[in-house]
Enzyme design. Structure first.
Site: not given
Lengths: 801, 640
Positions: B326, B351-352, B413, B415, B419, B459
């Site tokens: 990141n 991550n997502i 995490c 943003d 998480r 999401r």
């Protein structure tokens, strides 16, 4: 072998003789009670003790630590909690207290030091003072004791050595000395021989017992035959077997030769819809069939249903005993985290490793086979014969599972005990060899019985409120199977068992000079202690623990209706004549077929007589009945969506409990296999002395209200106010955390469906045996007295005697 | 009158008709069977085929089931039938092909097959549809086949004859329009649904009173209104709690250093030790290792607010590799040089995108068919439980630091809305018994998820046809799964039951309620969600008894430390595999527990009554004959 074991026993005696006398002198005076409150068995000597020890409590014991004194005797590692109630000197001796571990069930002794762990063997020496003592048991328990800083180092080391020296690692002969340590004293022998057997269960030992079972099942057309009374026909079959009424003993005698080990088809159970369940060994193919024999064979096989017989071959879709042994070994290794080697399966491989043991597959297979059979029986009016090569392993599993599924009686504690007597103990499951108690026959070892218990647990966890027995009971039975103390498990057949017990009597004389050819040197001499049956629970479980063996359930139903009358009428009507037995089908891999050689005497090409026989008797199996049978089976597999609502279990209590068999539905019996999991400690939280189980709180609430009531009118109610029984609730408490199921124990009491609406609270309780009634009594306060009376009066009935 | 009637149809029907009487208890088995379909709970549904379908939404269809001769479905307020088609085939993977009638409204798809007895019903809120695809019409008979991929772990397949009239649209074309209202310029049904409930769910959460419950403001923490107009951070709520000694001006400078301006704010404070859980986004460290004096001072202030410990733990939810990666995008993690007394811990949660893929794999192995012999290894290969374990383990470490270490923690995490939300909400769920009540759990969701800007719209993709959107991810489902794992390990510690969790997930997709719409508090305010839609909590709180765990004990002072080993985690079969009729639970255990409670209530009422009677009687009779009202006891005996 015997002599050897005796001498080892003696040697050990001498070794510890002096110490013993020192330690237990005062104990002997106080009638078997040690100064430190260990109640010894008659003749039991304390070898070593350590004070200020804490025992780690497992999930089911409530977690946390319990401090007290640790003892090592010839027979057990005993732990007496500090604040334990004083033992009653006059009470019957109890072999094992709730916190005790029999030496014979210890598999490994591990000590944990300041920065190391060590496996302790009889010869090993300790170079450090252990802080923790961990006993790994054969029954998958892991018992952990923590030594306090105030425990004298000498005591710690001595007791560790004492345990390591006496725990009897696996070797031939060690079992006998263990048994002697436990039961060998004169007092103990006396005590055991005076002990009454549980009269409320059916032991399936005498002809009357079998007659009682026939009546309970409403099975007519069958009779109890004593043709094997002296085990002349078959050494592994019980004395009494149930055969069709129309077959005479003389005819019967000719049939034994046609079956492996003489295990002819025998009746086990009748489904209330009139089907009979039979078991048999495989056919002896090489035997010449005489015409009369054949008629008899078929009569026996078809029982009282002349039209339809399904032979269920158990060899094919079920695990072999070797498979079971292998799977269980893997499961043990997987579940029993071992801190001495610190080899554990990494968490991310847990699921696939568990799958790799195949243990869950095997439970699924057994359940599947049993539900197939249960569905067939439900169809009514046929004979289902389970056939296994030896008829002594998986046929025990399947036949008893079928009955657990279909017969509510078998889901009560005593009913289940009777079932195990019937299908395992007297039926000749080779407990002794399969258990390999003497560690002299690894090849034969296979925990078939444990697999069965796991299957029952699977059913239990799906239908907890349909069982009167509890998972604690299954667990107790599981643990007992690892303890070489019980006559039930220490013989391979009724013959061996009765030989053992006859040896006890001083006046044993061989009948007609008959001697056991296998053990020629076993005379009346060996002073084997009398072994109690496993069902004598009070020998090793406290009242409190035993109370947890059952749970209140809605009454199964009224006593079995008189089905026979009607069914028999039907049968007579549609029955073809004796001489023409009907179709035989083989069920294999879920498919019915009618192979020509199914019954070796039918259609046998070589034998002229069978040819003749075939001409006159054989009817082409009606192919149209195959789809009918398959439809019966299909009811089981829910892949076909059931049409209509599922049958109402209340309407028909004999509707089988069909287990869900999909992958996600077959679970691991965590309460059993995960008991030793060392990482399960974090569970301890919301459970503490200050917070009680909701049901207990509920009970207290009602009690409090009643006390207020009582205060308002003191004269009348003071005598009636029931006292709380916290002890009875301890086990309820623990369930709050047992993660796997939502409070299995209580819903039973919630809804007694069959009960008449009037005295509402009573029926659920009345149906339960007395100890349960007690357990829950105070919930309902004032009705106690009335209800207890009723509960008592109902007990015999609900036990199905 | 009108109002109560409509509530009945939505579910409190059977509970109002079934007085917890003693009689009903003894005949419970019977009554359970009868009322099961309306009960929505999987444990109690007995009519096999449609048990799961029924659970999807409030129980209007229960009525339909009962009067199965009535043709049309019972519609919700402002629900309008858009199209109807006869002779549609539904290929049920469990029961085979079924022919029936499909009705599409602006809220749902309703399929009914009358050939079967009892009739087969499928009732699907259009919100759960993720994608509609026309499956090649290769069939010789000219059938057109459509596949509906749903967000709730199932796929449906329908087919009907080719339209003779080419101008007429297939019903599934109509469906597509209403299933994706956002993409088609329509309104989400929640804005039309005008049901009135006795409870107003929008009043459940009030930030100020929640902070007040925690004792904020106090000498170290204050409530700031700096974000009142969402100028400091547009994804944060207007009300936040920050350390007392940091003035609003400095907050702005801290915001400049944190991704998306999501500064560390208070989630929870320990009532005794004053150790806190704070949440934020990643610091904008970048490749050059940028520092911010204000941010460092701010974290120091968070640490100083807790006198018990001279250390601060920063939990970075990501694997260290991702955190380092990141930096290339300007983000990163706190260096321990810059933040003295702070210890940085990485929690290795993926991550997502990884989570989305994992759930997709899970769906593959549970729907429609399950391979028995390889079930466990297949499950292992989805890594779903492993992810659950990592999240729970992370939350456990946070809770342990706060409770046992008395140390304050900062969680972030990238943003700080996925998480981080999972971790903080699970940690406080373990720490604070209030959040384990029904209302407390609602507050928790409103606070940690909704007000702090978990991007539900993105999401979940409400009403959006772009099913491949990389922003979609089952983050919230994963959180609810973790909560379910906790309820399995501590069955008496939660006031709500499994059905409560399933209902939340069902309405996460259904778009019937406004609760989970939009991405942030600001957007919700702009869209006037509370004014124009109904809250899910209105529905739930109007029939609490459906969602109550009968065995709940208020262990409010207890901290839950779950076992996070995979050996003690289970797949949530009651959610992920609920469509499979072979999975339906065998016993209505939950129902039995409920009846036990009802019985308790009944008994207690009787005891109260009798006691009143006794008191009255003894009071009145005491003047004549003192203390002998024996007879008053007897009714208890005969009754009980």
């Amino acid at each position: 072998m015997l002599a050897g074991s005796k001498s080892t026993f003696k040697v050990r005696q001498m070794e510890t003789d002096i110490k013993e006398r020192l330690l237990s002198q005062s104990g002997m005076n106080a009638r078997g009670r040690d100064v430190f409150e260990l109640r010894c068995l008659p003749g039991e000597c304390v070898l070593q003790r350590a004070v200020m020890v804490r025992k780690k409590l497992t999930a089911s014991e409530g977690r946390g630590w319990l401090s007290g004194t640790l003892f090592c005797t010839h027979f057990r590692v005993a732990f007496v909690p500090q604040d334990a109630p004083k033992a009653d000197d006059n009470a019957d001796p109890i072999l094992l207290g709730d916190h005790d571990v029999a030496l014979a069930s210890i598999e490994k002794v591990v000590v944990v030091g300041p920065n190391r762990t060590k496996l302790v063997t009889p010869n090993s020496s300790l170079k450090f003072t252990p802080e923790e003592l961990v006993l790994y048991c054969r029954d998958l328990r892991v018992v952990c004791f923590l030594f306090d800083r105030l425990t004298p180092d000498a005591q710690v080391i001595e007791i560790t050595h004492a345990i390591a020296k006496t725990y009897q690692p696996l070797k031939p002969g060690s079992v006998l000395s263990f048994q002697n340590a436990a039961l060998g004293s004169v007092e103990m022998k006396q005590f055991l021989s005076n002990r009454r057997r549980d009269a409320h269960m059916n032991w399936h030992e005498s002809a009357a017992d079998w007659q009682r079972e026939l009546e309970r099942c409403g099975a007519t057309g069958w009779r109890v035959s004593s043709v094997n009374d002296r085990f002349e026909m078959s050494t592994s079959l019980p004395r009494f077997i149930v055969v069709p009424q129309k077959v005479l003993d003389t005819e019967l005698k000719k049939s034994f030769a046609h079956f492996n080990d003489g295990r002819i088809p025998r009746w086990c159970w009748r489904h209330p819809r009139g089907s009979d369940l039979l078991r048999m060994a495989s056919f002896q193919n090489n035997i010449y069939h005489e015409k009369d024999d054949i008629r008899n064979l078929e009569l026996i096989l078809f029982g009282c249903h002349s039209s339809l017989c399904v032979v269920v071959e158990l060899g094919e879709e079920l695990p072999s005993t070797a498979d079971i042994q292998l799977a269980h070994g893997r499961l043990r290794a997987l579940c029993l985290g071992d801190i001495s080697t610190s080899v554990t399966v990494p968490d991310d491989k847990w699921l696939s490793t568990l799958e790799g043991t195949h243990w869950l597959d095997y439970t699924r297979w057994c359940l599947k086979k049993a539900s197939e059979v249960a569905c067939l029986l439900r169809g009514g009016h046929m004979t289902v014969a389970l056939q296994e090569a030896e008829d002594r392993d998986l046929s025990c599993v399947v036949s008893s599972l079928v009955q657990v599924m279909c017969d509510p009686h078998c889901r009560t504690r005593r009913g289940f005990q009777s079932l195990v007597q019937k299908e395992w103990v007297t039926a000749g499951h080779r407990f002794y060899s399969r258990g390999n108690y003497h560690r002299d026959n690894d090849k034969e070892e296979a925990p078939v019985f444990l697999l069965f218990l796991d299957c029952v647990w699977q059913l239990w966890s799906r239908y907890p409120s349909r069982f009167q027995l509890s998972d604690d009971f299954l667990l107790a039975l599981h643990d007992s199977a690892h303890l070489p103390l019980f006559s039930s498990f220490l013989a391979n057949s009724q013959r061996e068992r009765s030989r053992g017990s006859q040896n006890l009597g001083q006046c044993y004389t061989p009948v007609n000079g008959w001697r056991d050819p296998l053990h020629p040197d076993s005379g009346p001499e060996p002073p084997d202690p009398p072994l109690p049956p496993v069902w004598d629970w009070s020998l090793r479980y406290s009242e409190r623990r035993q109370a947890g063996f059952t749970q209140p359930v809605p009454p199964a139903s009224a006593p079995r209706p008189t089905l026979n009358g009607n069914l028999n009428a039907d049968l007579e009507a549609g029955k073809p004549s004796d001489a023409s037995p009907g179709s035989v089908f083989l069920l294999s891999r879920g498919v019915f077929s009618c192979p020509a050689n199914l019954l070796p005497w039918r259609g046998g090409v070589g034998s002229g007589i069978s040819g003749v026989y075939r001409k006159s008797h054989r009817r082409a199996p009606s192919s149209e009945s195959v789809p009918g049978l398959e439809r019966l089976l299909r009811a089981r597999s829910l892949t076909e969506a059931p049409s209509g609502p599922p049958p109402d279990p209340v309407q028909d209590p004999y509707e089988p409990l069909l287990p869900l068999l999909m992958g996600p539905c077959v679970g691991l019996w965590k309460e059993c296999y995960h008991r030793g999991a060392l990482h399960a400690q974090a569970f301890s939280h919301p459970l503490s002395a200050n917070h009680r189980h909701p049901v207990e709180l509920l009970g207290r609430e009602v009690q409090r209200l009643q006390e207020r009531l009582a205060r308002a009118c003191p004269a009348s109610s003071s005598a009636e106010t029931p006292r709380p029984r916290p002890a009875g609730f301890a086990d309820l408490n623990h369930n709050a955390n047992n993660g796997t199921f939502l409070f299995p124990r209580h819903h039973g009491s919630a809804s007694p469906p069959k009960a008449p609406p009037a005295p509402s609270a009573a029926p659920a309780l009345a149906a339960a045996p007395k100890e349960n009634a007690n357990k829950h009594t105070f919930l309902f306060g004032h009705a106690t007295d009335a209800r207890l009376g009723r509960a008592n009066s109902k007990v015999p009935k609900s036990n199905g005697s | 009158m009108e109002k109560t009637g409509s509530i009945d149809s939505l579910g409190s029907k059977q509970s109002s008709s079934r007085h917890p009487s003693v009689d009903s208890l003894s005949s419970s088995e019977r009554s359970t069977q009868v009322k099961a379909p309306s009960c929505m709970l999987s444990e109690t549904t007995t009519s096999a085929e449609f048990s799961p379908e029924i659970r999807v939404k409030p129980k209007t269809q229960a009525k339909v089931l009962r009067d199965s001769d009535k043709e049309e479905t019972q519609l919700l307020p402002n629900e309008v039938v858009q199209d109807m088609a006869q002779d549609v085939t539904y290929f049920c993977p469990f029961t085979g092909a079924l022919r029936g009638i499909v009705t599409v409204s602006n809220y749902r798809l309703f399929f009914k097959c009358m050939d079967r007895e009892p009739s087969f019903v499928l009732d699907l809120p259009l919100g759960v549809v993720s994608r509609v695809e026309k499956i090649g019409s290769a069939s010789s008979r000219g059938d057109v086949s459509y596949g509906l991929v749903c967000k709730d772990m199932r796929n449906l397949r329908f087919a009907h004859k080719q339209m003779d009239d080419t101008l007429r649209k297939s019903i599934f074309e109509v469906l597509m329009k209403f299933a994706f209202p956002v993409s088609n310029g329509l309104q989400i049904f929640a804005f039309e649904y005008g049901q009135v409930f006795p409870e107003n769910g929008w009043k459940v959460y009030d930030a100020v009173s929640e902070y007040k419950r925690q004792g904020i403001p106090n000498e170290s923490w204050r409530i700031t209104k700096v974000n009142d107009h969402y100028e400091l951070c547009d994804t944060y709520p207007s009300t936040m709690a920050v350390p007392v000694h940091i003035p609003d001006e400095e907050l702005k400078r801290v915001a400049a250093f944190r991704a998306k301006g999501r500064i560390p704010v208070l989630s929870w404070i320990h009532p005794e030790s004053q150790a806190t859980v704070t949440r934020c986004s990643q610091p904008m460290v970048g490749v050059n290792g940028k520092r911010s004096k204000e941010d460092e001072k701010y974290l120091q202030a968070i640490m100083d607010a807790n006198a018990q410990s001279h250390k601060l733990f920063i939990f970075d939810a990501r694997p260290i590799v991702n955190a380092a990666a990141n930096k290339m995008k300007g983000g990163g993690y706190e260096s321990e040089d810059a933040y003295q007394n702070a210890e940085l811990v990485f929690l290795d949660i993926h991550n997502i995108h990884v989570m989305r893929e994992s759930l997709r794999k899970l769906k593959d192995i549970v729907y429609p068919n399950i391979e028995d012999s390889h079930w466990l290894s297949n499950l292992e290969s989805t890594h779903w439980l492993e992810h659950i374990k990592l999240i729970l383990a992370g939350a456990l470490r946070i809770a342990d630091k706060v409770e046992s270490g008395k140390t304050s923690v900062v969680v972030h995490c990238s943003d700080g809305w996925d998480r981080t939300a999972q971790l903080t909400s699970l940690a406080v769920l373990m720490l604070d018994g209030y959040y384990r009540t029904i209302r407390g759990f609602q507050v928790l969701l409103e606070k940690e998820w909704l007000s702090f800007g978990h991007r539900f719209q993105l999401r979940i993709g409400h009403g959006d046809k772009n099913h491949t959107d990389a922003d979609r991810s089952p983050v919230f489902i994963q959180f609810v799964d973790c909560v379910w794992q906790l309820t399995r390990q501590f069955p008496a510690a939660f006031e709500f039951n499994e059905y409560f969790l399933v209902t939340i997930l069902d309405h996460l997709y259904s778009c019937l309620f406004g609760t989970f719409l939009c991405n942030s508090e600001q957007q919700r305010l702009k869209e006037e969600i509370p004014k124009r839609t109904v809250s899910l909590w209105s529905y739930i709180n109007s029939q609490l008894e459906e969602f109550t765990n009968p065995l709940y004990v208020n262990f409010s002072n207890h901290v839950l430390f779950p076992v996070v080993s995979l050996r003690h985690l289970e797949l949530w079969v009651g959610y992920y595999i609920r469509w499979n009729p072979r999975m339906r639970p065998q016993e209505p255990v939950h129902q039995r527990h409920k009846e036990l409670l009802a019985k308790r209530a009944e008994l207690q009422k009787r005891v109260d009554e009798l006691q009143r009677e006794v008191t009255n009687r003894s009071a009145s009779s005491s003047s004549e004959r003192a203390g002998s009202p024996t007879r008053s006891i007897t009714p208890v005996q005969t009754f009980v």
